[in-house]
Motif scaffolding. Structure first.
Motif, short mmCIF file in Angstrom:
data_model
loop_
_atom_site.label_atom_id
_atom_site.label_comp_id
_atom_site.label_asym_id
_atom_site.label_seq_id
_atom_site.Cartn_x
_atom_site.Cartn_y
_atom_site.Cartn_z
N LEU A 645 0.75 -1.26 0.00
CA LEU A 645 0.00 0.00 0.00
C LEU A 645 0.77 1.29 0.00
N PRO A 646 2.10 1.35 0.14
CA PRO A 646 2.75 2.67 0.24
C PRO A 646 2.40 3.55 -0.96
N ARG A 647 2.06 4.80 -0.68
CA ARG A 647 1.79 5.78 -1.74
C ARG A 647 3.06 6.56 -2.01
N ASP A 648 3.57 6.45 -3.23
CA ASP A 648 4.73 7.26 -3.61
C ASP A 648 4.27 8.68 -3.86
N LEU A 649 4.90 9.63 -3.16
CA LEU A 649 4.48 11.03 -3.25
C LEU A 649 5.46 11.89 -4.05
N GLY A 650 6.71 11.46 -4.17
CA GLY A 650 7.71 12.27 -4.89
C GLY A 650 9.07 12.17 -4.23
N GLU A 651 9.91 13.20 -4.49
CA GLU A 651 11.25 13.24 -3.89
C GLU A 651 11.50 14.61 -3.27
N ARG A 670 7.39 8.40 4.96
CA ARG A 670 8.79 7.95 4.92
C ARG A 670 9.57 8.82 3.95
N TYR A 671 10.76 9.27 4.36
CA TYR A 671 11.63 10.00 3.45
C TYR A 671 13.02 9.41 3.60
N GLY A 672 13.52 8.83 2.48
CA GLY A 672 14.78 8.08 2.57
C GLY A 672 14.56 6.90 3.49
N ASN A 673 15.43 6.79 4.51
CA ASN A 673 15.26 5.70 5.48
C ASN A 673 14.74 6.21 6.83
N LYS A 674 14.11 7.40 6.83
CA LYS A 674 13.58 7.98 8.05
C LYS A 674 12.06 8.10 7.97
N PHE A 675 11.45 8.30 9.15
CA PHE A 675 9.98 8.30 9.24
C PHE A 675 9.49 9.47 10.08
N VAL A 676 8.29 9.96 9.75
CA VAL A 676 7.63 10.98 10.57
C VAL A 676 6.14 10.62 10.65
N SER A 677 5.61 10.66 11.86
CA SER A 677 4.21 10.28 12.08
C SER A 677 3.26 11.30 11.47
N ILE A 678 2.12 10.81 10.96
CA ILE A 678 1.04 11.68 10.50
C ILE A 678 0.07 11.81 11.66
N LYS A 679 0.05 12.97 12.29
CA LYS A 679 -0.81 13.17 13.46
C LYS A 679 -2.25 13.48 13.07
N GLU A 680 -2.41 14.22 11.97
CA GLU A 680 -3.75 14.57 11.50
C GLU A 680 -3.87 14.14 10.05
N GLY A 681 -5.08 13.70 9.65
CA GLY A 681 -5.27 13.22 8.29
C GLY A 681 -4.89 11.75 8.19
N ASP A 682 -4.79 11.24 6.96
CA ASP A 682 -4.43 9.83 6.77
C ASP A 682 -3.50 9.69 5.57
N PRO A 683 -2.80 8.56 5.46
CA PRO A 683 -1.81 8.39 4.39
C PRO A 683 -2.40 8.28 3.00
N TYR A 684 -3.74 8.14 2.90
CA TYR A 684 -4.37 7.96 1.60
C TYR A 684 -4.87 9.26 1.00
N SER A 685 -4.80 10.33 1.79
CA SER A 685 -5.22 11.62 1.26
C SER A 685 -4.16 12.70 1.43
N ILE A 686 -3.09 12.43 2.17
CA ILE A 686 -2.07 13.44 2.40
C ILE A 686 -1.39 13.81 1.08
N THR A 687 -1.18 15.10 0.86
CA THR A 687 -0.54 15.55 -0.38
C THR A 687 0.98 15.60 -0.21
N PHE A 688 1.69 15.69 -1.34
CA PHE A 688 3.15 15.79 -1.30
C PHE A 688 3.58 17.03 -0.52
N GLU A 689 2.87 18.15 -0.74
CA GLU A 689 3.21 19.40 -0.05
C GLU A 689 3.03 19.28 1.46
N GLU A 690 1.93 18.62 1.88
CA GLU A 690 1.69 18.41 3.31
C GLU A 690 2.76 17.50 3.91
N ALA A 691 3.18 16.50 3.14
CA ALA A 691 4.23 15.59 3.61
C ALA A 691 5.56 16.34 3.78
#
Length: 815
Positions: A645-651, A670-691
């Motif tokens: 299920l991972p959504r590729d958002l860009g670089e 996920r960016y590279g090999n690091k991670f940041v939690s999504i506190k609000e919203g969900d991974p299926y609607s988050i935009t690249f800019e929000e990420a």
């Protein structure tokens, strides 16, 4: 100087009562409880005859101090807290505080109670004081101690076996079980098909409906016609034999009486406010408290309803006279019964000295005081006023008509109708109903008589499917709690709030749905602590507490009978139940690529799927469930799809690949090999800019975390528990007298050398586990030693020789 000090619970009540009593009286509020059990292990000491260790409630310190100051000046101290067990206990605790400070010498201590805040009620109460009821105090102390012992022993077991932060309560756990069992019934439900047959008939210009009642000489049962083929056969036969007209072969007319509902008690008020006003139990009680404590009406502050925590259906004689006067003047003498209506409480412990919840004066009609209330207050007062008045009106008389049309091979179509002949109490109020599909109105029938010939417009069939039992609403849950004897009126709102606040249940369309963690906790308790979530056991314990409040039982033997088997079971389960068993882990299958087991279980951040196990050399893979997916129902294919299920958002501008997904710890970017939690919203609607915003914030936080970095990768970092040294494999603690910014590379190497190795995965861990099992067996054989250790853990230190519990019988001059 005030000669008399009167103590109540709330400031609103204090202000009103002081006006009624006038000069020479000072009224202060305790703002609820003034003392409570010590909020840590050791507050209840079973080995010391269930000694209770109380401390002053810190948030109420300034109010306690104010009471102490005024008590020094007063000659007489009136304890005017609420008239239930909690109120009685507050009065007792106030006296204990004054006694500990040597302030009771030469003082008169008097207990006064009233069920309504009106001038006459307050003055009568003060003129007729009584002593503190030590039976009520004992019952409250026993309830509090039981809840404490259950919470402080079961909750840590849940932390250890399921996950941290969970809680178990003496009454909340059986309530949760009710909701989970209902959900299990719904999931196990298999729908069944059935058909009903209807005849559309007409007399002259008046159409009406009938239903097939008898088919081929037999009374039609629900599932006799259960498929399309049978329905078509029946319809073909009925249509051909009925023809175009039918004769009315039998007409039955009856009258029935419908009695008014009893005046409100706590549970019925909560149920009806939920049905008719959409209020939660907590909101209902909050607004009722405001109405009880008083509003300014026509330039005078007074209470509008009687005390709202009651299970008594009793109405005072003067209240009945007042209600009957209003009925006669407003609705007509014909709606008054010859004698007042009386109602008997189902509760064994209902105290007839208490009253039902009623308007303090029926003369205060809702519309006449609407301007003094906000909308919610007005709606609840209107509901209480109408129920109060209706309870003292005559029955409603309902006329029913059944018209039978028998034809052909002994078939019968029946038309039913009803009409209200005498409205009676329905002129004012009709009680709501739960989970019943109510007709929009009475079915109208034309003026029929035996022998009438009616036209047959159509005979048709309707397909139906049985439905699962409905989920609990607040109203039906309160009703079930009352029926099963779980808790008491004053506890229903807090039970529901606790279940919601602990995330054990969710509300969807005003219906309770258990969460995965709620199901796991309920099943763990039902499996391993069967008696303690059993409805009959809970009800018997409540009855025993009621018996203590009536002076029929002593509270310490009750505590002992509960405690000894309970703590023995807790100790046994701590040793014998595995974490996997407690967490209700489900095996879904085997991953075709790795050959590793695929399981689903709950964790700190929710329910997740796991490929592999902790004993594997390689780290297990995790994926969080999607919204709507549940531990009980997720399939193997659905679980495996989560890992794709991972959504590729860009670089990022630094070339790091950015994606979004759900993992073991919840949704993340996920960016590279690091991670940041999504506190609000969900991974299926988050935009690249929000990420990117989340990534930037995380990078800033990480940068602030770094105190020093050395060429070989050793770092000094700010951590959750303070600064530490790390090389990525080991973490070393920095001494308090060392400045992390001034540490040299050599000092860091020395700190790391002294740090323990991180626990490693793989075969070594498996070997350790076997040793642990061996140790565990030894513990079982040395049962006495284990028990001794566990007892020490539970009781901690023995408290001072002064036994608080004994004070109940002889402490105050009031008792």
């Amino acid at each position: 100087m005030a000669e008399n000090l009167l103590i109540v619970e709330s400031p609103a009540k204090a202000k009103t009562i002081e006006k009624y009593l006038g000069k020479g009286h000072k009224v202060l509020a305790s703002y609820g409880h003034v003392r409570d059990l010590l909020a840590k292990t050791g507050a209840v000491i079973p080995e010391n005859d269930f000694e209770l260790k109380y401390v002053d409630v810190e948030k109420n310190k300034k109010h306690i101090d104010a009471i102490v100051r005024e008590a020094k000046k007063a000659n007489t101290i009136y304890l005017a807290t609420d008239l239930d067990r909690e109120g009685e206990a507050i009065s007792w605790h106030v006296v204990e505080i004054l006694k500990d400070r040597n302030l009771l010498k030469g003082k008169d201590i008097k207990r006064v109670v009233f069920s309504e805040i009106t001038k006459s009620a307050i003055q009568e109460a003060v003129a007729n004081p009584r002593e503190i009821s030590h039976e009520l105090v004992d019952a409250q102390q026993a309830r509090r101690a039981l809840d404490y012992l259950v919470g402080f022993n079961l909750s840590p077991l849940l932390w250890k076996k399921v996950r941290r932060g969970l809680s178990a309560g003496r009454v909340q756990s059986p309530a949760l079980r009710l909701i989970v069992q209902r959900e299990d019934e719904i999931n196990a439900f298999i729908k069944e098909e059935y058909w009903t047959i209807h005849g559309k008939l007409q007399l002259g210009q008046e159409p009406f409906e009938s239903s097939l009642n008898i088919y081929q000489g037999k009374k039609l049962k629900k599932f006799d016609i259960n498929n399309q083929q049978l329905a078509d056969q029946a319809l073909e036969q009925l249509r051909s034999q009925a023809g175009k007209q039918l004769t009315l072969t039998e007409l039955t007319q009856k009258k029935r009486q419908r009695k008014p509902a009893a005046p409100f008690i706590t549970s019925t008020l909560q149920q009806e406010a939920s049905r008719k006003l959409g209020f939660s139990a907590r909101k209902t009680m909050q607004i009722a408290q405001q109405l009880y404590e008083g509003m300014e009406v026509n330039g005078q502050t007074q209470g509008l309803i009687t005390y709202m925590r009651t299970d008594s259906l009793h109405l005072a004689n003067d209240a009945i006279a007042d209600i009957r006067d209003v009925i006669g003047k407003k609705y007509g003498q014909e709606l008054l019964p010859k004698e007042p209506n009386t109602y008997k409480s189902k509760s064994k412990n209902a105290q007839e000295a208490h009253e039902a919840i009623r308007a303090v004066s029926a003369q205060l009609r809702p519309k006449s005081i609407k301007s003094a209330l906000n909308n919610d207050q007005y709606r609840l007062y209107d509901l209480i006023w109408k129920r109060t008045v209706a309870s003292q009106m005559i029955n409603a008389t309902i006329g029913t008509v059944s018209a039978d049309f028998t034809f052909g091979d002994d078939h019968n179509l029946r038309a039913n109708g009803s009409t209200i002949l005498i409205k009676g109490f329905l002129s004012v109020y009709e009680e709501g109903m739960d989970d019943v599909k109510q007709d929009k109105g009475d079915k109208h029938l034309p003026n029929l008589k035996k022998g009438d010939v009616v036209d047959v417009n159509e005979i048709l069939g309707t397909q139906h499917f049985t439905e699962p039992p409905p989920r609990y609403s607040e109203a039906t849950l309160v009703k079930a709690l009352e029926e099963f004897g779980i808790g008491r009126p004053s506890t229903y709102a807090s039970i529901i709030s606790t279940l919601l606040n602990r995330d054990y249940v969710e509300l969807d369309k005003k219906r309770f749905i258990p969460t995965d963690v709620g199901k796991v906790v309920a099943r763990f308790l039902e499996t391993h602590f069967t008696d303690y979530v059993d409805y009959d056991f809970t009800a018997r314990l409540e009855d025993a507490l009621d018996a203590v409040s009536r002076g029929e039982k002593e509270w310490r033997p009750l505590m002992k009978n509960f405690w000894e088997p309970f703590i023995k079971l807790v100790e046994e389960k701590e040793e014998s139940v595995s974490r996997d068993e407690a967490q209700d882990k489900r095996e879904l299958g085997t991953d075709p690529e790795s050959g590793k087991p695929v399981t689903v279980r709950i964790g700190k951040y929710g329910t997740f799927v796991q490929i592999g196990s902790r004993e594997d050399e390689e780290k297990p893979r995790f994926a969080g469930l999607l919204p709507g997916q549940k531990l009980d129902t997720i399939t193997f294919d659905e679980a495996m799809a989560l890992f794709d299920l991972p959504r590729d958002l860009g670089e990022t501008s630094e070339g790091e690949k950015v994606s979004a997904n759900i993992g073991r710890f919840g949704p993340y970017v996920r960016y590279g090999n690091k991670f940041v939690s999504i506190k609000e919203g969900d991974p299926y609607s988050i935009t690249f800019e929000e990420a990117l915003v989340l990534i930037q914030e995380k990078k800033i936080a990480d940068a602030n975390r770094i105190i020093q970095t050395f060429d070989d990768g050793i770092q000094v970092l700010n951590g959750r528990w303070g600064p530490y040294v790390t090389d990525g494999n080991k973490n070393g603690k920095i001494a308090k007298d060392q400045d992390p910014k001034a540490l040299t590379h050599e000092q860091c190497i020395e700190i790391l050398a002294q740090a323990p190795d991180k626990k490693r995965r793989g075969k070594k861990k498996t070997a350790k586990k076997k040793v642990a099992k061996k140790t565990s067996k030894k513990k079982v054989t040395k049962k006495k030693v284990t028990k001794k250790t566990s007892k020490k853990k539970t009781t901690r230190k023995k408290a001072s020789k002064k036994k608080v519990s004994k004070k109940t019988k002889k402490k105050t001059s009031a008792g």
